[in-house]
Motif scaffolding. Structure first.
Motif, PDB file in Angstrom:
ATOM      1  N   SER A  32       0.847  -1.200   0.000  1.00  0.00           N
ATOM      2  CA  SER A  32       0.000   0.000   0.000  1.00  0.00           C
ATOM      3  C   SER A  32       0.874   1.239   0.000  1.00  0.00           C
ATOM      4  CB  SER A  32      -0.899   0.038   1.242  1.00  0.00           C
ATOM      5  OG  SER A  32      -1.797  -1.046   1.235  1.00  0.00           O
ATOM      6  N   GLU A  33       0.334   2.306  -0.586  1.00  0.00           N
ATOM      7  CA  GLU A  33       1.030   3.593  -0.576  1.00  0.00           C
ATOM      8  C   GLU A  33       0.072   4.675  -0.098  1.00  0.00           C
ATOM      9  OE1 GLU A  33       3.423   4.614  -3.973  1.00  0.00           O
ATOM     10  OE2 GLU A  33       3.916   2.500  -4.348  1.00  0.00           O
ATOM     11  N   LEU A  54      -1.873  11.211 -10.223  1.00  0.00           N
ATOM     12  CA  LEU A  54      -1.552   9.868  -9.763  1.00  0.00           C
ATOM     13  C   LEU A  54      -2.184   8.889 -10.739  1.00  0.00           C
ATOM     14  CD1 LEU A  54      -0.513   7.886  -7.555  1.00  0.00           C
ATOM     15  CD2 LEU A  54      -2.727   8.209  -6.416  1.00  0.00           C
ATOM     16  N   GLN A  55      -1.374   8.029 -11.333  1.00  0.00           N
ATOM     17  CA  GLN A  55      -1.902   7.031 -12.255  1.00  0.00           C
ATOM     18  C   GLN A  55      -1.795   5.663 -11.591  1.00  0.00           C
ATOM     19  OE1 GLN A  55       0.135   5.849 -15.996  1.00  0.00           O
ATOM     20  NE2 GLN A  55      -1.770   6.541 -16.961  1.00  0.00           N
ATOM     21  N   VAL A  56      -2.940   4.985 -11.466  1.00  0.00           N
ATOM     22  CA  VAL A  56      -2.978   3.663 -10.848  1.00  0.00           C
ATOM     23  C   VAL A  56      -3.722   2.722 -11.795  1.00  0.00           C
ATOM     24  CG1 VAL A  56      -3.720   2.302  -8.849  1.00  0.00           C
ATOM     25  CG2 VAL A  56      -2.941   4.661  -8.528  1.00  0.00           C
ATOM     26  N   ASP A  57      -3.016   1.711 -12.248  1.00  0.00           N
ATOM     27  CA  ASP A  57      -3.584   0.694 -13.128  1.00  0.00           C
ATOM     28  C   ASP A  57      -4.260   1.321 -14.351  1.00  0.00           C
ATOM     29  OD1 ASP A  57      -3.836  -1.969 -13.797  1.00  0.00           O
ATOM     30  OD2 ASP A  57      -5.687  -2.264 -12.652  1.00  0.00           O
ATOM     31  N   PHE A 117      -3.656   3.958  -1.884  1.00  0.00           N
ATOM     32  CA  PHE A 117      -3.939   2.979  -2.930  1.00  0.00           C
ATOM     33  C   PHE A 117      -3.063   1.751  -2.760  1.00  0.00           C
ATOM     34  CE2 PHE A 117      -0.572   5.617  -4.557  1.00  0.00           C
ATOM     35  CZ  PHE A 117       0.253   4.786  -5.321  1.00  0.00           C
ATOM     36  N   GLU A 118      -3.547   0.643  -3.314  1.00  0.00           N
ATOM     37  CA  GLU A 118      -2.780  -0.589  -3.345  1.00  0.00           C
ATOM     38  C   GLU A 118      -1.876  -0.528  -4.564  1.00  0.00           C
ATOM     39  OE1 GLU A 118      -5.311  -4.001  -3.063  1.00  0.00           O
ATOM     40  OE2 GLU A 118      -6.367  -3.181  -1.323  1.00  0.00           O
ATOM     41  N   SER A 119      -0.581  -0.757  -4.380  1.00  0.00           N
ATOM     42  CA  SER A 119       0.381  -0.532  -5.460  1.00  0.00           C
ATOM     43  C   SER A 119       0.955  -1.829  -6.026  1.00  0.00           C
ATOM     44  CB  SER A 119       1.488   0.408  -4.990  1.00  0.00           C
ATOM     45  OG  SER A 119       2.084  -0.053  -3.805  1.00  0.00           O
ATOM     46  N   HIS A 174       1.797   1.758 -11.611  1.00  0.00           N
ATOM     47  CA  HIS A 174       1.381   3.064 -11.109  1.00  0.00           C
ATOM     48  C   HIS A 174       2.463   4.091 -11.396  1.00  0.00           C
ATOM     49  CE1 HIS A 174       3.500   0.988  -7.855  1.00  0.00           C
ATOM     50  NE2 HIS A 174       3.831   2.176  -7.382  1.00  0.00           N
ATOM     51  N   TYR A 185       3.476   8.705 -11.138  1.00  0.00           N
ATOM     52  CA  TYR A 185       3.251  10.031 -10.583  1.00  0.00           C
ATOM     53  C   TYR A 185       3.687  11.035 -11.647  1.00  0.00           C
ATOM     54  CZ  TYR A 185       3.974   6.721  -6.835  1.00  0.00           C
ATOM     55  OH  TYR A 185       3.927   5.600  -6.054  1.00  0.00           O
TER      56      TYR A 185
END
Length: 190
Positions: A133-134, A145-148, A162-164, A168, A170
Motif C-alpha cells: 500500500s502507498e 496519480l496514475q494507478v492501473d 492505494f494498493e500498489s 502506477h 506520478y
C-alpha cells in the motif's frame, strides 16, 4: 568517497548478506527479482549504479525495504535521520527528485519519501508485491496519480491511499512544481 560510491558499496555489502541469509543463489534471486544474473553480480560487486526500479525489484524479492539495502544504522527504538543522511535515489536535470527520508523493517518494509516533480515530468513504478500500500500527501501543486491505467488528480492539501501491486506512476501535468510526501508499506515476507 562520494555519496554514489557509498551507495554502491552499501548496496553491494547488504545485498550479499541478505541473499546469503535467505539461502538464495544468484540465479534464484535474479529470477525472483526479474533482473539478469549479470546485473545482480555487478550490484554485489559494487560495479554499477542500478536504477531505482532495479533496487526496488531486488528489495521486493528479498522482502526488505530500500533502506535495509542501503545500510542505515540500526540502533535504539528511536532512530533520527538528519536531512543530510536522507538518500536521493533518483533525480532529473530539470530538478525532479525522489528522496528516501527514513525506513523500517517492522512488521514489513515501511518507507517514508519526499518527492519533487517539475512541470511536465513524471516517474513510473512497476507493480510491487501483493499487499503493498502507498499513502501520498501533496503539499504543493497538483499531482496526477496514475494507478492501473487510470489518472487521479491530487491537488495540494489532498491525500490519497492505494494498493500498489499494479502499474502506477506520478506525473506533474501542471506549470508549477509538485511536492509530495509518500509512505510505502510492503507486507512482511512469508
Amino acid at each position: 568517497m562520494t555519496d554514489l560510491d557509498e551507495f554502491t558499496q552499501s548496496l553491494a555489502r547488504n545485498l550479499r548478506r541478505l541473499r546469503a541469509e535467505r539461502g538464495l543463489t544468484l540465479d534464484a534471486l535474479a529470477a525472483r527479482a526479474g533482473i539478469s544474473r549479470g546485473m545482480l553480480i555487478q550490484m554485489e560487486q559494487a560495479r554499477t549504479n542500478p536504477s531505482v526500479g532495479t533496487v526496488v525489484k531486488v528489495g521486493d524479492a528479498l522482502g526488505v525495504s530500500i533502506s535495509a539495502l542501503l545500510d542505515f544504522d540500526r540502533g535504539p527504538a528511536v532512530r533520527l535521520v538528519p536531512a543530510g543522511q536522507a538518500v536521493r535515489l533518483w533525480s532529473t536535470e530539470a530538478g525532479s527528485r525522489g528522496t528516501l527520508l527514513v525506513g523500517t523493517e517492522a512488521p514489513g518494509p515501511l518507507e517514508l519519501w519526499h518527492w519533487r516533480l517539475m512541470p511536465g515530468e513524471g516517474h513510473a513504478s512497476d507493480p510491487h508485491p501483493p499487499g503493498t500500500s502507498e499513502l501520498v500527501h501533496v503539499t504543493a501543486g497538483e499531482l496526477t496519480l496514475q494507478v492501473d491505467g487510470a489518472d487521479h488528480p491530487v491537488p495540494a492539501g489532498t491525500s490519497a491511499a492505494f494498493e500498489s501491486h499494479v502499474p502506477h506512476g506520478y506525473r506533474n501535468d501542471g506549470t508549477e512544481p509538485v511536492e509530495l510526501t509518500m509512505a510505502v508499506a510492503v507486507p512482511a515476507p512469508r
